[in-house]
Design a protein around this motif. Structure first.
Motif, mmCIF file in Angstrom:
data_model
loop_
_atom_site.group_PDB
_atom_site.id
_atom_site.type_symbol
_atom_site.label_atom_id
_atom_site.label_comp_id
_atom_site.label_asym_id
_atom_site.label_seq_id
_atom_site.Cartn_x
_atom_site.Cartn_y
_atom_site.Cartn_z
ATOM 1 N N MET A 1 0.662 -1.195 -0.131
ATOM 2 C CA MET A 1 -0.009 -0.075 -0.125
ATOM 3 C C MET A 1 0.723 1.161 -0.036
ATOM 4 S SD MET A 1 -2.732 1.191 2.904
ATOM 5 C CE MET A 1 -1.257 1.450 3.977
ATOM 6 N N ARG A 2 0.633 2.115 -0.769
ATOM 7 C CA ARG A 2 1.289 3.540 -0.760
ATOM 8 C C ARG A 2 0.468 4.612 -1.207
ATOM 9 N NH1 ARG A 2 5.335 1.825 -5.842
ATOM 10 N NH2 ARG A 2 5.558 0.011 -4.187
ATOM 11 N N SER A 3 0.819 5.658 -0.938
ATOM 12 C CA SER A 3 0.209 6.878 -1.397
ATOM 13 C C SER A 3 0.546 7.205 -2.881
ATOM 14 C CB SER A 3 0.172 7.921 -0.393
ATOM 15 O OG SER A 3 -0.211 7.760 0.737
ATOM 16 N N SER A 4 -0.356 8.138 -3.445
ATOM 17 C CA SER A 4 -0.195 8.505 -4.678
ATOM 18 C C SER A 4 1.115 9.174 -4.880
ATOM 19 C CB SER A 4 -1.341 9.056 -5.339
ATOM 20 O OG SER A 4 -1.506 10.446 -4.554
ATOM 21 N N TRP A 5 1.750 9.887 -3.916
ATOM 22 C CA TRP A 5 3.017 10.702 -4.129
ATOM 23 C C TRP A 5 4.314 9.925 -4.128
ATOM 24 C CZ3 TRP A 5 6.064 10.598 0.040
ATOM 25 C CH2 TRP A 5 5.937 10.098 1.249
ATOM 26 N N SER A 6 4.029 8.624 -3.487
ATOM 27 C CA SER A 6 5.047 7.852 -3.183
ATOM 28 C C SER A 6 6.242 7.441 -4.482
ATOM 29 C CB SER A 6 4.785 6.524 -2.481
ATOM 30 O OG SER A 6 4.116 5.640 -3.419
ATOM 31 N N GLN A 7 5.465 7.478 -5.495
ATOM 32 C CA GLN A 7 6.418 7.494 -6.818
ATOM 33 C C GLN A 7 7.350 8.214 -7.149
ATOM 34 O OE1 GLN A 7 6.150 4.299 -8.217
ATOM 35 N NE2 GLN A 7 4.739 3.822 -6.616
ATOM 36 N N GLY A 8 7.243 9.502 -6.631
ATOM 37 C CA GLY A 8 7.932 10.812 -6.955
ATOM 38 C C GLY A 8 8.981 11.279 -5.813
ATOM 39 N N ASN A 138 13.877 13.213 0.150
ATOM 40 C CA ASN A 138 12.628 13.355 -0.549
ATOM 41 C C ASN A 138 11.832 11.923 -0.457
ATOM 42 O OD1 ASN A 138 12.862 15.945 -1.142
ATOM 43 N ND2 ASN A 138 13.892 15.480 -3.484
ATOM 44 N N GLN A 139 12.304 11.049 0.293
ATOM 45 C CA GLN A 139 11.624 9.829 0.348
ATOM 46 C C GLN A 139 11.367 9.250 1.864
ATOM 47 O OE1 GLN A 139 14.297 7.087 -1.810
ATOM 48 N NE2 GLN A 139 12.981 6.984 -3.456
ATOM 49 N N ARG A 140 10.133 8.659 2.030
ATOM 50 C CA ARG A 140 9.917 8.046 3.531
ATOM 51 C C ARG A 140 10.905 7.167 3.952
ATOM 52 N NH1 ARG A 140 3.849 6.705 1.567
ATOM 53 N NH2 ARG A 140 5.134 5.551 0.081
ATOM 54 N N GLU A 141 11.461 7.349 4.994
ATOM 55 C CA GLU A 141 12.794 6.724 5.458
ATOM 56 C C GLU A 141 12.680 6.849 7.106
ATOM 57 O OE1 GLU A 141 15.820 4.113 4.763
ATOM 58 O OE2 GLU A 141 14.693 5.119 3.059
ATOM 59 N N GLY A 142 12.613 5.640 7.694
ATOM 60 C CA GLY A 142 12.749 5.763 9.084
ATOM 61 C C GLY A 142 11.141 5.445 9.561
ATOM 62 N N HIS A 143 10.836 5.880 10.763
ATOM 63 C CA HIS A 143 9.550 5.634 11.334
ATOM 64 C C HIS A 143 8.377 6.634 10.761
ATOM 65 C CE1 HIS A 143 6.500 5.715 14.436
ATOM 66 N NE2 HIS A 143 6.718 4.174 14.594
ATOM 67 N N GLY A 144 7.463 6.141 10.644
ATOM 68 C CA GLY A 144 6.020 7.115 10.002
ATOM 69 C C GLY A 144 4.647 6.309 10.119
ATOM 70 N N VAL A 145 3.791 7.147 10.156
ATOM 71 C CA VAL A 145 2.394 6.532 10.026
ATOM 72 C C VAL A 145 1.723 7.027 8.589
ATOM 73 C CG1 VAL A 145 0.254 6.906 11.108
ATOM 74 C CG2 VAL A 145 2.326 7.096 12.504
ATOM 75 N N LEU A 146 1.356 5.920 8.168
ATOM 76 C CA LEU A 146 0.777 6.326 6.869
ATOM 77 C C LEU A 146 -0.657 5.855 6.760
ATOM 78 C CD1 LEU A 146 0.727 6.813 3.626
ATOM 79 C CD2 LEU A 146 1.549 4.390 3.337
ATOM 80 N N THR A 147 -1.766 6.757 6.432
ATOM 81 C CA THR A 147 -3.060 6.578 6.420
ATOM 82 C C THR A 147 -3.530 6.921 5.072
ATOM 83 O OG1 THR A 147 -3.183 7.910 8.709
ATOM 84 C CG2 THR A 147 -5.188 7.527 7.298
ATOM 85 N N ASP A 148 -4.139 5.770 4.598
ATOM 86 C CA ASP A 148 -4.367 5.589 3.023
ATOM 87 C C ASP A 148 -5.985 6.003 2.843
ATOM 88 O OD1 ASP A 148 -4.293 4.948 0.501
ATOM 89 O OD2 ASP A 148 -3.670 2.861 0.774
ATOM 90 N N THR A 149 -6.279 6.312 1.737
ATOM 91 C CA THR A 149 -7.688 6.735 1.422
ATOM 92 C C THR A 149 -8.909 5.949 2.084
ATOM 93 O OG1 THR A 149 -7.671 5.618 -0.916
ATOM 94 C CG2 THR A 149 -6.748 7.933 -0.812
#
Length: 522
Positions: A1-8, A138-149
């Motif tokens: 699962m990834r957000s739409s911005w994760s590709q760039g 510019n990339q997610r790296e480390g600890h984080g919280v991702l909430t999808d649509t």
């Protein structure tokens, strides 16, 4: 699962990289005298203080603080496509805390370093997805919280924009996974909990159960062992009765059945907790279409169901000794057996009974119950059905099952008796062809015929009362009733036949006092 911005990344959007790097240092060398594109404060002919500068390529405009000819302090860098950065600058670079709006509608608020998202920040997308956590280049790296649509939430480690390492994922359907991820898929060790209470804990590979694992199912079933591509390495597919598939018991006796859960290769599968139910049925004989019996009773009959024996059956009561009331005076079997354990619970004399399977040797006028007490017109309440059993290591045992007498007005028996009479049973007076019977011949009106038939059914119903099943053939069915279904399917049921025979006198031969019943079938 990834957000739409994760590709760039920031550097991939048109015009981002020049504004973060080369142009800023070149602009710092410009003097006020040669740069009519700058309006603002100066010091020693250098931009110093607050001012607005339009770059030579006209795509970028900066307004904000300057120090010694460089963007430094708080400022806003605007692009002609409507995107911008607003925040801190350090010696000509975007550096510190700021807010960035991208051309695709994404926004980022957080830490920057040398023009790139670095450190803690929050990225939001037009579709409603949101990431809050650590960034690196510019990339997610480390600890984080991702909430999808759809409301799904992941909290844990990221690497190069993907879930990677330990983390927990709550899905929109309510499932929750906690364990290892590798490049955005569940892999390693993890635990998955379902909303219905089902739990799987064990090894994962390619987002599926793979390796050693244990599932505690919501139904109460437990499977522990190897899993391959989301399924147990070995699976039971059918219920099998151990021993003979056709057994004979004396009227008024208990019997037991041993069952195993096996796969298609007939190997016992050591499943625990699968719920199995045993029930009984009797052969169904449909009345001939066009007869008065067919026309008036058809809508009263329960729907018959097929068996592997080539005929249809309808349900018949079944119980066990634990469910019987005290007045049955039943004793447990003295010799437990892996297959059949019979215990005579009544050895008194008996009038011969009509066979449920309509055996030609049976006396059609005999009392269908064991003795005079059982032919009482008082209704005998039916005992409750046997409790379901749970499998242990792929096996289970139904002990001391018992076939009680049919309930009053039991339709299948009444139909059998009436059909025998219409066709002319052995030793009885042969009737006319049933198809030739017309309402006008048996009653003056349809109403009178219905009343006459109901009276007949009521009288015949009394012959079916009693504590013990008629002699004849019965079908015992063993079904998988695990609820909810384990992995979406149930096991193939097992069927055996049970022939109930009249009891014999201890000295051999028929019971004393045998005589024809005074209750003849009308």
């Amino acid at each position: 699962m990834r957000s739409s911005w994760s590709q760039g990344s920031v550097a991939e959007y048109p015009g981002n990289e020049p504004c973060y790097r080369g142009d800023a240092s070149k602009m710092a060398t410009q003097t006020v005298g040669t740069a009519d594109r700058y309006v603002g404060e100066t010091k020693r002919q250098l931009r110093d203080g607050f001012g607005v500068y339009k770059y030579p390529n006209s795509f970028f405009t900066y307004e904000g603080e300057w120090v010694k000819g460089k963007k430094h302090g708080h400022g806003k860098l605007l692009m002609n496509d409507g995107t911008y950065y607003e925040g801190e600058f350090f010696h000509g670079e975007i550096d510190g805390h700021g807010f960035r709006k991208f051309a695709n509608g994404n926004t980022y608020s957080g830490q920057f370093s040398k023009g790139e998202m670095n450190g803690h920040g929050v990225m939001t997308c037009p579709d409603g997805s949101r990431y809050e956590g650590e960034f690196d280049h510019n990339q997610r790296e480390g600890h984080g919280v991702l909430t999808d649509t759809d409301g799904a939430v992941y909290e844990g480690s990221f690497h190069k924009n993907k879930r990677h390492g330990p983390g927990s994922q709550t899905y929109s359907g309510g499932e929750r996974y906690e364990g290892d991820f590798v490049r955005d898929i569940r892999q390693g060790h993890g635990e998955l909990r379902y909303p219905d209470g089902t739990i799987y804990e064990g090894q994962w590979r390619n987002d599926m159960f793979n390796g050693e694992g244990t599932m505690i199912h919501a139904s109460g079933m437990v499977y522990e062992g190897m899993w391959i591509n989301g399924k147990p390495e070995v699976e039971a597919t059918k219920v099998v009765v151990i021993g003979e598939q056709s057994i004979e018991v004396t009227q008024g006796t208990a019997f037991s059945i041993q069952v195993e859960l096996r796969d298609d290769e007939d190997k016992v599968i050591a499943e625990n907790g699968r719920e199995i139910q045993v029930s009984a049925a009797v052969r169904y004989f449909a009345p001939t279409q066009g007869t008065s019996l067919f026309d008036l009773v058809e809508d009263m009959e329960e729907t018959p169901f097929s068996t592997p024996f080539g005929y249809e059956v309808v349900s018949y009561p079944l119980t066990d000794m634990d469910q019987l009331p005290p007045d049955y005076d039943v004793k447990p079997s003295p010799r437990p057996s892996y297959l059949i354990a019979e215990q005579t619970i009544h050895e008194a004399g008996s009038d011969a009974a009509s066979d449920v399977g309509r055996d030609e040797s049976a006396d059609p006028d005999a009392n269908p119950t064991l003795d005079a007490d059982n032919a009482s017109t008082e209704e005998t309440p039916l005992p409750p059905p046997p409790n379901t059993c749970r499998s242990e290591a792929g096996g289970l045992f139904f002990k001391d099952l018992f076939l009680p007498g049919a309930p009053p007005m039991y339709r299948p028996f009444i139909l059998m008796d009436e059909m025998d009479k219409e066709k002319g049973g052995k030793g009885g007076k042969k009737s006319r062809n049933p198809s030739a019977i017309k309402p006008a011949e048996s009653a003056t009106s349809t109403v009178n015929l219905e009343v006459k038939l109901e009276t007949k059914l009521s009288t015949l119903g009394k012959h079916n009362e009693g504590k013990f099943a008629r002699p004849g053939d019965y079908v015992i069915m063993i079904h998988d009733v695990t609820t909810p279904l384990f992995l979406g399917r149930s096991l193939q049921p097992a069927f055996i036949t049970v022939k109930v025979t009249p009891p014999k006198h201890k000295g051999g031969g028929a019971a004393p006092g045998k005589k024809k019943s005074s209750h003849k079938h009308n």
